[in-house]
Design an enzyme around this catalytic site. Structure first.
Site, PDB file in Angstrom:
ATOM      1  N   CYS A   1       0.528   2.494  -6.769  1.00 32.67           N
ATOM      2  CA  CYS A   1      -0.632   3.064  -6.090  1.00 32.67           C
ATOM      3  C   CYS A   1      -0.851   4.519  -6.497  1.00 32.67           C
ATOM      4  CB  CYS A   1      -0.498   2.895  -4.579  1.00 32.67           C
ATOM      5  SG  CYS A   1      -2.053   3.123  -3.702  1.00 32.67           S
TER       6      CYS A   1
ATOM      7  N   HIS B   1       1.513  -2.413  -3.381  1.00 31.64           N
ATOM      8  CA  HIS B   1       2.707  -1.807  -2.788  1.00 31.64           C
ATOM      9  C   HIS B   1       3.870  -2.792  -2.679  1.00 31.64           C
ATOM     10  CE1 HIS B   1       0.837   1.983  -1.783  1.00 31.64           C
ATOM     11  NE2 HIS B   1      -0.232   1.306  -1.422  1.00 31.64           N
TER      12      HIS B   1
ATOM     13  N   GLU C   1       6.795  -2.162  -2.278  1.00 38.93           N
ATOM     14  CA  GLU C   1       7.813  -1.626  -1.367  1.00 38.93           C
ATOM     15  C   GLU C   1       7.533  -1.981   0.094  1.00 38.93           C
ATOM     16  OE1 GLU C   1       5.367  -0.048  -2.659  1.00 38.93           O
ATOM     17  OE2 GLU C   1       4.622   1.571  -1.400  1.00 38.93           O
TER      18      GLU C   1
END
Lengths: 285, 194
Positions: free
Chosen positions: B81, B174, B176
């Site tokens: 991102c 994302h 994560e």
């Protein structure tokens, strides 16, 4: 839910600044704010002026959205779900159901699951935080005491929330029922904290930050990002102070950098003591 | 290679979530905020967050130039991102003073997928993974141009969302934010770090 909760992850380690017009929004973004909070008056002025404080004029929010490329947040009154509907329709990135505005409902907060826009809510203790999470809040901030320039209440709230989390991780399974009762919070959320050792959503600090050292104090206590309201634009020289608070929030454990960025910032906002203050933090249920 | 340390750029953003994912696949991690931190790492993850904020902090911390040198020397890096924006050669709809490292030949448009109310999640097939990956897009940057040397590892509706050129991997989304650490593992294995 990942989409709604995820944005708070992106704001971590950053500074969210209150702004009342497009010029201030530019100053905030230039200084490195990770988001801005669009509102009509900063809390210090709300405190001074009195009267009923409401959601900002959509035109003013649009004006700020037009000049910034970073996320824009706006405040709705506690329980005023129509203000929140309007803010969502305006395309704001986050709604703060805020005790700084005059509450619209003395028993109920907004059902935040009914919205696609994520919500942040204030809390003074863990029970309040968990009630807001159970209503769908995606981020919790300490209430602190907005508009005072006095960090003492935010410290009290962070210590209360994080201290109780630490205690709950030491509790046995029978004690968790008692914790849920005392906190007036849903048992499953208490049990989850016992297991993970942390709040279900990011915990930010708000209410009283006026200096780079205040921001670093909040971060060292365990806040994951900071809101700065009156502390920037009620100071003598907002731009350098805003930049310094951004640096201090990133380098919050590095005393050499903190010493460097704290120099020569001019006078912070004067601030007020807690004795002669109406406490906004008592709003919310 | 067990001594390798994976740095996570910790100026602002979702760096803690990345550390969790990296550790779950056996990596040692270090938060990177100043040049001395960068000296200690053999790979770097650049997280999501606010790219304009990170750009300023990269410069003020003195990291920008040393990081540019390390990237030039082939430091393995994974940018998600905002991290992708900072690694791109060209940033559209950025701030005039926003600096990017130009480490991967792509043009990305900041917030190309819209504001928070337009954020979304979807399953996408990824080259090298047997099952689709659940990708979360938040105010995501959109790839609008790819250089000839850039390999596309995943697309979403015909637009590249995961790409690699040499030692640089970037994602619009994302990885994560979900418990699935396969992309972190893929990055580390590709560079023989685990």
């Amino acid at each position: 839910m990942q989409v709604k909760r995820g944005l708070a992850e992106m704001l971590k380690g950053g500074v969210i600044m209150d702004v009342v017009n497009p010029e201030q929004a530019k100053i905030a973004e230039d200084a490195g704010a990770c988001a801005v909070m669009a509102l009509e008056r900063v809390p210090a002025d709300i405190r001074r002026d009195g009267g009923v404080s409401r959601m900002s004029d959509p035109e003013m929010i649009e004006g700020i959205k037009a000049v910034t490329t970073i996320p824009v947040m706006a405040k709705a009154r506690i329980g005023h779900f129509v203000e929140a509907q309007i803010l969502q329709a305006l395309g704001v990135d986050y709604v703060d159901e805020s005790e700084v505005l005059t509450p619209a409902d003395e028993a109920h907060h907004i059902d935040k699951y009914a919205f696609t826009v994520p919500f942040v809510c204030g809390a003074t203790n863990l029970g309040e935080a968990l009630r807001r999470i159970s209503e769908g809040a995606c981020m919790i901030r300490s209430k602190g005491e907005a508009g005072t320039g006095n960090i003492v209440e935010a410290v009290r709230h962070l210590r209360s929330i994080l201290g109780d989390i630490r205690k709950i991780t030491q509790a046995d399974s029978a004690e968790l029922f008692q914790w849920a009762k005392v906190l007036q919070a849903p048992l499953p959320l208490v049990q989850e904290i016992a297991e993970t050792g942390k709040l279900q959503v990011p915990l930010f600090c708000a209410g009283g930050i006026a200096t780079p050292a205040d921001a670093a104090l909040a971060m060292q206590l365990g806040a994951e990002a900071v809101f700065v309201g009156s502390g920037i634009f009620k100071s003598n020289d907002p731009a350098p102070r805003a930049r310094a608070i951004v640096e201090a929030t990133t380098h919050f454990r590095d005393a050499d950098i903190l010493a460097k960025v704290s120099r020569g910032l001019g006078a912070p906002m004067t601030g007020i003591g807690m004795d002669d203050t109406t406490k906004f933090a008592e709003r919310g249920w | 290679m067990s001594a390798s340390i994976v740095g996570v750029l910790a100026l602002q953003g979702a760096f803690v979530a990345h550390e969790r994912a990296l550790r779950s696949v056996g990596a040692s991690t270090l938060q990177v905020r100043i040049p001395a931190d960068l000296d200690k790492v053999q790979a770097l993850v650049m997280p999501g967050g606010e790219s304009t904020t990170m750009s300023k902090l990269l410069v003020s911390s003195g990291l920008f130039d040393v990081l540019a040198d390390r990237l030039h020397d082939g430091l393995p890096v994974f940018g998600t991102c905002a991290g992708m924006i900072l690694l791109a050669t060209e940033v559209l709809d950025g701030r005039e003073d926003q600096r990017s490292l130009g480490a991967i030949d792509v043009s990305v448009r900041r917030n190309g997928y819209g504001r928070q109310v337009d954020s979304f999640e979807t399953d996408i097939p990824v080259t090298g993974l047997s099952n689709p990956f659940h990708a979360v897009f938040i105010r995501a940057p959109k790839v609008e141009r790819l250089g000839a040397g850039v390999e596309v590892l995943a697309e979403c509706e015909g637009v590249p969302v995961l790409a690699r050129e040499g030692s640089v991997t970037v994602a619009s989304f994302h990885p994560e934010l979900t418990p699935d650490a396969r992309l972190h593992e893929q990055f580390l294995r590709h560079h023989s770090i685990i």
